[in-house]
Design a protein around this motif. Structure first.
Motif, mmCIF file in Angstrom:
data_model
loop_
_atom_site.group_PDB
_atom_site.id
_atom_site.type_symbol
_atom_site.label_atom_id
_atom_site.label_comp_id
_atom_site.label_asym_id
_atom_site.label_seq_id
_atom_site.Cartn_x
_atom_site.Cartn_y
_atom_site.Cartn_z
ATOM 1 N N GLY A 85 9.483 -69.180 -29.985
ATOM 2 C CA GLY A 85 10.158 -69.935 -28.932
ATOM 3 C C GLY A 85 9.856 -69.422 -27.535
ATOM 4 O O GLY A 85 10.771 -69.169 -26.753
ATOM 5 N N ARG A 86 8.571 -69.305 -27.187
ATOM 6 C CA ARG A 86 8.192 -68.758 -25.891
ATOM 7 C C ARG A 86 6.786 -69.214 -25.511
ATOM 8 O O ARG A 86 6.087 -69.856 -26.302
ATOM 9 N N ILE A 87 6.387 -68.850 -24.290
ATOM 10 C CA ILE A 87 5.028 -69.083 -23.823
ATOM 11 C C ILE A 87 4.309 -67.738 -23.759
ATOM 12 O O ILE A 87 4.873 -66.748 -23.295
ATOM 13 N N VAL A 88 3.070 -67.721 -24.228
ATOM 14 C CA VAL A 88 2.236 -66.518 -24.178
ATOM 15 C C VAL A 88 1.133 -66.753 -23.148
ATOM 16 O O VAL A 88 0.429 -67.766 -23.211
ATOM 17 N N LYS A 89 0.993 -65.827 -22.206
ATOM 18 C CA LYS A 89 -0.072 -65.903 -21.205
ATOM 19 C C LYS A 89 -1.173 -64.918 -21.582
ATOM 20 O O LYS A 89 -0.919 -63.729 -21.773
ATOM 21 N N VAL A 90 -2.407 -65.429 -21.664
ATOM 22 C CA VAL A 90 -3.562 -64.623 -22.057
ATOM 23 C C VAL A 90 -4.536 -64.592 -20.879
ATOM 24 O O VAL A 90 -4.892 -65.639 -20.333
ATOM 25 N N ASP A 91 -4.977 -63.401 -20.492
ATOM 26 C CA ASP A 91 -5.865 -63.300 -19.338
ATOM 27 C C ASP A 91 -7.309 -63.648 -19.705
ATOM 28 O O ASP A 91 -7.621 -63.972 -20.857
ATOM 29 N N ARG A 92 -8.197 -63.560 -18.737
ATOM 30 C CA ARG A 92 -9.595 -63.956 -18.931
ATOM 31 C C ARG A 92 -10.337 -63.052 -19.911
ATOM 32 O O ARG A 92 -11.418 -63.378 -20.383
ATOM 33 N N GLY A 123 10.048 -67.112 -21.372
ATOM 34 C CA GLY A 123 10.821 -68.210 -21.947
ATOM 35 C C GLY A 123 11.540 -67.848 -23.228
ATOM 36 O O GLY A 123 12.246 -68.684 -23.799
ATOM 37 N N GLY A 124 11.371 -66.612 -23.691
ATOM 38 C CA GLY A 124 12.007 -66.206 -24.931
ATOM 39 C C GLY A 124 13.455 -65.793 -24.734
ATOM 40 O O GLY A 124 14.092 -66.141 -23.736
ATOM 41 N N MET A 125 13.981 -65.037 -25.665
ATOM 42 C CA MET A 125 15.362 -64.582 -25.584
ATOM 43 C C MET A 125 15.567 -63.775 -24.304
ATOM 44 O O MET A 125 14.700 -62.992 -23.909
ATOM 45 N N GLY A 126 16.699 -63.980 -23.668
ATOM 46 C CA GLY A 126 16.986 -63.275 -22.427
ATOM 47 C C GLY A 126 16.395 -63.951 -21.216
ATOM 48 O O GLY A 126 16.414 -63.382 -20.117
ATOM 49 N N GLY A 127 15.876 -65.163 -21.379
ATOM 50 C CA GLY A 127 15.240 -65.867 -20.267
ATOM 51 C C GLY A 127 16.201 -66.596 -19.358
ATOM 52 O O GLY A 127 15.768 -67.259 -18.413
ATOM 53 N N LYS A 158 18.299 -69.308 -17.613
ATOM 54 C CA LYS A 158 18.083 -70.754 -17.533
ATOM 55 C C LYS A 158 16.678 -71.139 -17.981
ATOM 56 O O LYS A 158 16.425 -72.287 -18.336
ATOM 57 N N GLY A 159 15.761 -70.184 -17.961
ATOM 58 C CA GLY A 159 14.406 -70.456 -18.406
ATOM 59 C C GLY A 159 14.188 -70.260 -19.890
ATOM 60 O O GLY A 159 13.051 -70.357 -20.369
ATOM 61 N N HIS A 160 15.261 -69.980 -20.631
ATOM 62 C CA HIS A 160 15.125 -69.797 -22.083
ATOM 63 C C HIS A 160 14.649 -71.085 -22.726
ATOM 64 O O HIS A 160 15.192 -72.168 -22.473
ATOM 65 N N LEU A 161 13.626 -70.990 -23.559
ATOM 66 C CA LEU A 161 13.054 -72.140 -24.239
ATOM 67 C C LEU A 161 13.556 -72.202 -25.672
ATOM 68 O O LEU A 161 13.571 -71.192 -26.377
ATOM 69 N N ALA A 162 13.945 -73.397 -26.100
ATOM 70 C CA ALA A 162 14.431 -73.579 -27.461
ATOM 71 C C ALA A 162 13.299 -74.010 -28.398
ATOM 72 O O ALA A 162 13.071 -73.390 -29.432
ATOM 73 N N THR A 163 12.595 -75.074 -28.020
ATOM 74 C CA THR A 163 11.520 -75.599 -28.870
ATOM 75 C C THR A 163 10.332 -76.022 -28.004
ATOM 76 O O THR A 163 10.067 -77.215 -27.852
ATOM 77 N N PRO A 164 9.601 -75.079 -27.425
ATOM 78 C CA PRO A 164 8.447 -75.459 -26.591
ATOM 79 C C PRO A 164 7.344 -76.075 -27.442
ATOM 80 O O PRO A 164 6.910 -75.494 -28.435
ATOM 81 N N THR A 165 6.903 -77.277 -27.067
ATOM 82 C CA THR A 165 5.891 -77.973 -27.865
ATOM 83 C C THR A 165 4.635 -78.315 -27.088
ATOM 84 O O THR A 165 3.607 -78.638 -27.692
ATOM 85 N N SER A 166 4.690 -78.273 -25.767
ATOM 86 C CA SER A 166 3.519 -78.604 -24.965
ATOM 87 C C SER A 166 3.585 -77.837 -23.656
ATOM 88 O O SER A 166 4.671 -77.607 -23.109
ATOM 89 N N VAL A 167 2.416 -77.454 -23.124
ATOM 90 C CA VAL A 167 2.359 -76.705 -21.873
ATOM 91 C C VAL A 167 1.198 -77.237 -21.044
ATOM 92 O O VAL A 167 0.168 -77.657 -21.586
ATOM 93 N N ALA A 168 1.367 -77.255 -19.728
ATOM 94 C CA ALA A 168 0.317 -77.713 -18.827
ATOM 95 C C ALA A 168 0.436 -76.962 -17.513
ATOM 96 O O ALA A 168 1.535 -76.626 -17.078
#
Length: 206
Positions: free
Chosen positions: A58-65, A74-78, A80-90
């Protein structure tokens, strides 16, 4: 082209001719904080960074170059930015990161700081998301909404105006002045709703 390979817990990369280039997975990482599972979406920033939906956690992972996990958010402890079911990112205008999360679109900066929800109260049941450096588009239950670089409403396509596929839209994209709509029957192409002058001369086509 980057593809989220949901069932195999990895991100696949292909060149513009759709030849396989590489695969990225952290399933076997020694660091449990780096592991992601069941990725449902992936986006590439203008700096070559990847943002992927880690639905298992239930979070977003950022991967560098350099294919290193830089951070997660967006995970636990986020808060207002806590994400429950992230399904798409842009990644959209001003390098903002847009995340489709259940009944909302959450907006973060490139460092994972929660900024706001996109137009609270307007969206009802968003199901697909597209963004680039000048526009954000959201497929909602009744329409496709478009927003400009300042997140102001800039166009709308009612789903009931889409021939034979109004209830079966699966994904959307904007490119070269056209809106592309992926349906169960194929791809529809319609003029960019942000350019009303084109609408009368270019009807929707398959």
């Amino acid at each position: 082209v980057f593809i989220a390979d949901f069932g195999n817990h990895r991100i696949e990369r292909f060149d513009r001719s759709l030849n396989f280039v590489s695969s990225f997975s952290t399933r076997e990482s020694d660091n449990p904080d780096d592991r992601f599972g069941y990725p449902s979406g992936v986006a590439l920033s203008r700096l070559g960074e990847l943002f992927l939906c880690d639905t298992e956690n239930g979070r977003i992972v950022k991967v560098d170059r350099f294919s290193t996990v830089e951070r997660t958010f967006g995970g636990m402890g986020g808060g207002k930015g806590h994400l429950a079911t992230p399904t798409s990112v842009a990644v959209g205008p001003k390098d903002a990161v847009y995340v489709l999360d259940g009944g909302r679109v959450a907006v973060f900066d490139a460092f994972g700081n929660y900024l706001r929800d996109l137009i609270p109260g307007l969206l009802r049941r968003p199901s697909a998301l597209f963004a680039d450096n000048s526009v954000v588009a959201v497929l909602d239950s009744a329409a496709i909404f478009l927003f400009d670089a300042d997140e102001r409403p800039a166009g709308v396509v009612p789903r009931n105006t889409l021939p034979s596929a109004g209830a079966d839209v699966r994904s959307i994209a904007l490119s070269a002045g056209a809106l592309y709509i992926l349906t169960g029957e194929g791809v529809l192409r319609t003029p960019d709703p942000m350019r009303p002058s084109d609408l009368d001369n270019n009807p929707i086509s398959h």
